[in-house]
Design an enzyme around this catalytic site. Structure first.
Site, PDB file in Angstrom:
ATOM      1  N   ARG A  22      -5.915  -5.526   3.731  1.00  0.00           N
ATOM      2  CA  ARG A  22      -6.231  -4.631   2.615  1.00  0.00           C
ATOM      3  C   ARG A  22      -5.019  -3.798   2.204  1.00  0.00           C
ATOM      4  NH1 ARG A  22     -10.961  -1.204   4.562  1.00  0.00           N
ATOM      5  NH2 ARG A  22      -9.720  -1.393   6.442  1.00  0.00           N
ATOM      6  N   ASN A  40     -13.091  -4.942   2.931  1.00  0.00           N
ATOM      7  CA  ASN A  40     -13.568  -5.883   3.936  1.00  0.00           C
ATOM      8  C   ASN A  40     -15.045  -6.137   3.714  1.00  0.00           C
ATOM      9  OD1 ASN A  40     -11.145  -6.135   5.315  1.00  0.00           O
ATOM     10  ND2 ASN A  40     -11.645  -4.602   6.846  1.00  0.00           N
TER      11      ASN A  40
END
Length: 94
Positions: A22, A40
């Site tokens: 990320r 996520n």
């Protein structure tokens, strides 16, 4: 002439959690001047909304196939999305 704006919703699978995917995605998107978010998912995948200039979005889609060190990407599935849903800037969400 301004370049066309494009938005895609992307699902990345493989070893993409626990490897800073990320943060890496946010950094790459910011370098390319893209808007959107990344998060996520409970199934171990990562989802992202990526919006910006068509060429920058295409570049980002190509980069997602590699990901950060430690990642092992098995698939990058994308579908066109409405760019109106992309926030200004790029952020990590939950």
């Amino acid at each position: 002439m301004a370049e066309d704006r494009r938005a895609v919703l992307v699902r990345i699978t493989g070893r993409v959690q626990g490897v800073c995917f990320r943060a890496w995605t946010r950094d790459e998107a910011e370098r390319l001047g893209l808007d959107g978010w990344v998060r996520n998912e409970s199934d171990g995948s990562v989802t992202a909304l990526i919006a910006g200039a068509d060429s920058a979005v295409s570049t980002m889609l190509n980069r997602l196939w590699k990901g950060p060190p430690g990642a092992s990407v098995s698939n990058v599935a994308s579908e066109e999305a409405a760019s109106i849903h992309a926030p200004a800037g790029f952020r990590i969400t939950r």
